[in-house]
Design a protein around this motif. Structure first.
Motif, PDB file in Angstrom:
ATOM      1  N   VAL A 163      51.687  39.759  46.245  1.00  0.00           N
ATOM      2  CA  VAL A 163      52.535  40.775  46.621  1.00  0.00           C
ATOM      3  C   VAL A 163      53.739  40.260  47.126  1.00  0.00           C
ATOM      4  O   VAL A 163      54.843  40.828  46.777  1.00  0.00           O
ATOM      5  N   ARG A 164      53.353  39.052  47.721  1.00  0.00           N
ATOM      6  CA  ARG A 164      54.836  38.802  48.626  1.00  0.00           C
ATOM      7  C   ARG A 164      55.731  38.191  47.460  1.00  0.00           C
ATOM      8  O   ARG A 164      57.011  38.348  47.659  1.00  0.00           O
ATOM      9  N   GLU A 165      55.201  37.397  46.275  1.00  0.00           N
ATOM     10  CA  GLU A 165      56.084  36.967  45.381  1.00  0.00           C
ATOM     11  C   GLU A 165      56.408  37.709  44.395  1.00  0.00           C
ATOM     12  O   GLU A 165      57.222  37.347  43.335  1.00  0.00           O
ATOM     13  N   GLN A 166      55.861  38.925  44.373  1.00  0.00           N
ATOM     14  CA  GLN A 166      55.909  39.788  43.069  1.00  0.00           C
ATOM     15  C   GLN A 166      55.645  39.302  41.678  1.00  0.00           C
ATOM     16  O   GLN A 166      56.190  39.384  40.779  1.00  0.00           O
ATOM     17  N   ARG A 206      59.674  44.607  38.359  1.00  0.00           N
ATOM     18  CA  ARG A 206      59.838  43.942  39.342  1.00  0.00           C
ATOM     19  C   ARG A 206      60.793  44.675  40.357  1.00  0.00           C
ATOM     20  O   ARG A 206      60.710  44.830  41.610  1.00  0.00           O
ATOM     21  N   GLU A 207      62.130  45.175  39.562  1.00  0.00           N
ATOM     22  CA  GLU A 207      62.749  45.951  40.461  1.00  0.00           C
ATOM     23  C   GLU A 207      62.372  47.077  41.138  1.00  0.00           C
ATOM     24  O   GLU A 207      62.542  47.547  42.131  1.00  0.00           O
ATOM     25  N   ALA A 208      61.410  47.665  40.368  1.00  0.00           N
ATOM     26  CA  ALA A 208      60.758  48.760  40.913  1.00  0.00           C
ATOM     27  C   ALA A 208      59.671  48.649  41.746  1.00  0.00           C
ATOM     28  O   ALA A 208      58.921  49.307  42.493  1.00  0.00           O
ATOM     29  N   GLY A 209      59.153  47.214  41.833  1.00  0.00           N
ATOM     30  CA  GLY A 209      58.074  46.854  42.641  1.00  0.00           C
ATOM     31  C   GLY A 209      56.758  47.123  42.150  1.00  0.00           C
ATOM     32  O   GLY A 209      55.752  46.879  42.662  1.00  0.00           O
ATOM     33  N   LEU A 210      56.820  47.394  40.878  1.00  0.00           N
ATOM     34  CA  LEU A 210      55.466  47.898  40.217  1.00  0.00           C
ATOM     35  C   LEU A 210      54.305  46.499  40.388  1.00  0.00           C
ATOM     36  O   LEU A 210      53.102  46.601  40.568  1.00  0.00           O
ATOM     37  N   PRO A 211      54.652  45.170  40.020  1.00  0.00           N
ATOM     38  CA  PRO A 211      53.973  44.186  39.939  1.00  0.00           C
ATOM     39  C   PRO A 211      53.092  43.942  41.329  1.00  0.00           C
ATOM     40  O   PRO A 211      52.007  43.715  41.550  1.00  0.00           O
ATOM     41  N   ALA A 212      53.877  43.933  42.259  1.00  0.00           N
ATOM     42  CA  ALA A 212      53.440  43.840  43.750  1.00  0.00           C
ATOM     43  C   ALA A 212      52.491  45.009  43.966  1.00  0.00           C
ATOM     44  O   ALA A 212      51.438  44.749  44.806  1.00  0.00           O
ATOM     45  N   ALA A 213      53.036  46.183  43.519  1.00  0.00           N
ATOM     46  CA  ALA A 213      52.107  47.524  43.833  1.00  0.00           C
ATOM     47  C   ALA A 213      50.756  47.415  43.265  1.00  0.00           C
ATOM     48  O   ALA A 213      49.644  47.705  43.770  1.00  0.00           O
ATOM     49  N   LEU A 214      50.480  47.093  41.938  1.00  0.00           N
ATOM     50  CA  LEU A 214      49.382  47.060  41.145  1.00  0.00           C
ATOM     51  C   LEU A 214      48.491  45.778  41.523  1.00  0.00           C
ATOM     52  O   LEU A 214      48.575  44.657  40.621  1.00  0.00           O
ATOM     53  N   THR A 215      47.998  45.689  42.468  1.00  0.00           N
ATOM     54  CA  THR A 215      47.128  44.609  42.923  1.00  0.00           C
ATOM     55  C   THR A 215      46.094  45.339  43.576  1.00  0.00           C
ATOM     56  O   THR A 215      46.175  46.574  44.088  1.00  0.00           O
ATOM     57  N   PRO A 216      44.862  44.609  43.684  1.00  0.00           N
ATOM     58  CA  PRO A 216      43.774  45.228  44.358  1.00  0.00           C
ATOM     59  C   PRO A 216      43.687  45.808  45.931  1.00  0.00           C
ATOM     60  O   PRO A 216      44.789  45.130  46.438  1.00  0.00           O
ATOM     61  N   ALA A 257      55.250  35.946  32.420  1.00  0.00           N
ATOM     62  CA  ALA A 257      54.271  35.669  33.557  1.00  0.00           C
ATOM     63  C   ALA A 257      54.406  34.739  34.552  1.00  0.00           C
ATOM     64  O   ALA A 257      55.020  33.719  34.255  1.00  0.00           O
ATOM     65  N   ASP A 258      54.114  34.924  35.638  1.00  0.00           N
ATOM     66  CA  ASP A 258      54.167  34.231  36.801  1.00  0.00           C
ATOM     67  C   ASP A 258      52.812  33.260  36.892  1.00  0.00           C
ATOM     68  O   ASP A 258      52.821  32.099  37.428  1.00  0.00           O
ATOM     69  N   GLN A 259      51.800  34.092  36.481  1.00  0.00           N
ATOM     70  CA  GLN A 259      50.388  33.472  36.594  1.00  0.00           C
ATOM     71  C   GLN A 259      49.602  33.839  35.384  1.00  0.00           C
ATOM     72  O   GLN A 259      49.617  34.969  34.985  1.00  0.00           O
ATOM     73  N   ILE A 260      49.204  32.731  34.716  1.00  0.00           N
ATOM     74  CA  ILE A 260      48.192  33.137  33.497  1.00  0.00           C
ATOM     75  C   ILE A 260      46.869  32.486  33.735  1.00  0.00           C
ATOM     76  O   ILE A 260      46.779  31.504  34.077  1.00  0.00           O
ATOM     77  N   VAL A 261      45.787  33.487  33.570  1.00  0.00           N
ATOM     78  CA  VAL A 261      44.471  33.238  33.995  1.00  0.00           C
ATOM     79  C   VAL A 261      43.795  33.072  32.659  1.00  0.00           C
ATOM     80  O   VAL A 261      43.785  33.604  31.686  1.00  0.00           O
ATOM     81  N   VAL A 262      43.136  31.910  32.651  1.00  0.00           N
ATOM     82  CA  VAL A 262      42.248  31.520  31.560  1.00  0.00           C
ATOM     83  C   VAL A 262      41.006  30.758  31.880  1.00  0.00           C
ATOM     84  O   VAL A 262      40.759  30.419  32.944  1.00  0.00           O
ATOM     85  N   ASP A 263      39.869  30.563  31.205  1.00  0.00           N
ATOM     86  CA  ASP A 263      38.975  29.797  31.267  1.00  0.00           C
ATOM     87  C   ASP A 263      39.020  28.639  30.396  1.00  0.00           C
ATOM     88  O   ASP A 263      39.440  28.721  29.224  1.00  0.00           O
ATOM     89  N   ALA A 318      43.814  35.648  50.017  1.00  0.00           N
ATOM     90  CA  ALA A 318      45.032  35.095  50.144  1.00  0.00           C
ATOM     91  C   ALA A 318      45.844  35.090  48.906  1.00  0.00           C
ATOM     92  O   ALA A 318      47.083  35.131  48.913  1.00  0.00           O
ATOM     93  N   LEU A 319      45.161  34.968  47.814  1.00  0.00           N
ATOM     94  CA  LEU A 319      45.614  35.042  46.352  1.00  0.00           C
ATOM     95  C   LEU A 319      46.428  36.486  46.395  1.00  0.00           C
ATOM     96  O   LEU A 319      47.852  36.434  45.880  1.00  0.00           O
ATOM     97  N   GLU A 320      45.908  37.507  46.555  1.00  0.00           N
ATOM     98  CA  GLU A 320      46.542  38.888  46.396  1.00  0.00           C
ATOM     99  C   GLU A 320      47.722  39.046  47.255  1.00  0.00           C
ATOM    100  O   GLU A 320      48.569  39.611  46.939  1.00  0.00           O
ATOM    101  N   GLU A 321      47.709  38.671  48.672  1.00  0.00           N
ATOM    102  CA  GLU A 321      48.631  38.457  49.553  1.00  0.00           C
ATOM    103  C   GLU A 321      49.797  37.896  48.800  1.00  0.00           C
ATOM    104  O   GLU A 321      51.135  38.270  49.105  1.00  0.00           O
ATOM    105  N   GLU A 322      49.604  36.732  48.337  1.00  0.00           N
ATOM    106  CA  GLU A 322      50.679  35.801  47.820  1.00  0.00           C
ATOM    107  C   GLU A 322      51.554  36.555  46.778  1.00  0.00           C
ATOM    108  O   GLU A 322      52.424  36.519  46.712  1.00  0.00           O
TER     109      GLU A 322
END
Length: 403
Positions: free
Chosen positions: A123-126, A56-66, A171-177, A117-121
């Motif tokens: 990035v904003r929230e890392q 997060r300090e290097a900004g990688l989670p925010a950068a690695l989005t679609p 993780a901040d978000q966990i995706v499941v089915d 909207a999800l991708e923008e959030e």
């Protein structure tokens, strides 16, 4: 380490190229930092709170989005970042690879506006993403779901448990089915881990990938708002939209780059030991040593060429978006299966052979990590799917898990 890729797709303009180069420089800095204490952290095997903070300090989670307007990164660059990090610490590379693919979940399962909207959030929230989503498996007997959704006045209530391979505690978000008890539909949802009713059980004493943060997520009547439902996961391959069908091979391909990182890291560390006189055999004294390194370097380069070819084709498919032709995903999946097969064999071979070249603390971690990364994807299964596609030209990608 990984050379900077040529940016392609919708973000392939000069500013995007400059962002890609800057991102790769940041990734190399993080990789150097991780490499400095990789052995100590592997031996400790603690949940990756510190590692997530470094990312997060290097900004990688925010950068690695679609890729989108002024944000995100193209597929080839994202995979190059993953490989760079994995060469230094494959557990962190694994975590980042799954994060990157799961940030595509909105595009795979939701509508355009919801995804954007999800991708923008994110990035904003890392946000750091993790999770596991199954794929349709035809001709199988339905089993009792491990996660169940029940309609509630404000959306759904989620119950059950799910194994997650990375960042279960961080993780901040966990995706499941999960299966909707009322309709039988399989819905893809995202769980904010801080929500009431969520707890985690980290995995301990793993053979490899010890710092990836694997474990189980336990949910008890967790409220899932409508905005946390990404979409419906189709029951079978025939009803799966072509773009959605890319979700599972995209994850597998991202993990191929983790495997390449492991092989590159092992070979680089063994080479440095040989050059520094800390190996069993020294350069210049044993011509067979040149033969061994030539064999291992060739194996790594061959695997890289195959994985890079699959990466290029996947990047083109992802850039096409919803207009993707129905026959494309099967071809992409076959290329990914080939990449997995070649990468798995190369990574296991290289990481085992380097142990014969040098006896140094921590060198065994590369083999352990490669073994864990590839163990639950049998080569025989992949070869059968490749052969089926080659012989029959199957229009449907082989079903497998999206861990």
């Amino acid at each position: 380490m990984t050379p900077a890729p040529t940016t392609s797709g919708p973000t392939g303009s000069r500013p995007a190229d400059e962002r890609s180069r800057a991102l790769l420089r940041s990734a190399r800095d993080v990789a150097d930092d991780l490499a400095a204490d990789a052995i100590v952290r592997d031996q400790a095997g603690r949940p990756p709170f510190d590692e997530a903070a470094r990312l997060r300090e290097a900004g990688l989670p925010a950068a690695l989005t679609p890729p989108g307007p002024g944000r995100g990164v193209d597929w080839a660059t994202g995979c190059a970042v993953v490989r760079e990090i994995a060469a230094a610490d494959s557990s962190v590379g694994d975590m980042l690879a799954r994060h990157y693919v799961h940030t595509w979940s909105g595009r795979f399962y939701a509508g355009h506006e919801h995804a954007s909207a999800l991708e923008e959030e994110s990035v904003r929230e890392q946000w750091l993403w993790s999770g596991t989503v199954g794929t349709p498996a035809p001709h199988t007997v339905s089993e009792r779901p491990d996660l169940t959704l029940r309609p509630h006045a404000t959306g759904y209530l989620l119950d059950g448990r799910r194994s997650v391979d990375t960042a279960v505690s961080t993780a901040d978000q966990i995706v499941v089915d999960a299966v909707c008890a009322a309709s039988g539909d399989v819905l893809v949802v995202r769980i904010p881990p801080g929500a009431q009713g969520v707890s985690v059980e980290p995995a301990h004493d793993r053979l490899g990938q010890r710092v990836a943060g694997a474990g189980e997520v336990l949910v008890n009547r967790v409220a899932i708002a409508p905005g946390h439902v990404l979409g419906r996961r189709p029951h079978d391959e025939e009803s799966t939209a072509p773009f959605t069908a890319l979700a599972e091979p995209a994850l597998r391909l991202a993990l191929c780059h983790v495997g390449l990182g492991i092989a590159e890291g092992a070979l680089t560390e063994a080479r440095d030991l040989s050059r520094g006189g800390r190996a069993y055999r020294l350069p210049g004294e044993d011509p067979d040593l040149f033969l061994t390194y030539g064999e291992l370097a060739s194996a790594a380069q061959t695997a890289t060429a195959v994985v890079d070819r699959a990466t290029e084709v996947m990047a083109q498919a992802l850039a096409t978006g919803a207009q993707l032709d129905a026959e494309v995903p099967a071809g992409v999946a076959a290329l990914v299966a080939t990449a997995e097969t070649v990468m798995s064999r190369a990574a296991l071979h290289i990481t085992a052979r380097v142990l014969e070249l040098a006896d140094a603390p921590g060198l065994d971690r590369f083999w352990r990590n490669a073994r864990v990364l590839t163990a639950h994807r049998p080569v025989a299964h992949r070869l059968r799917s490749i052969g089926e596609h080659y012989l029959n030209g199957s229009h449907h990608p082989a079903a497998a898990a999206f861990p």
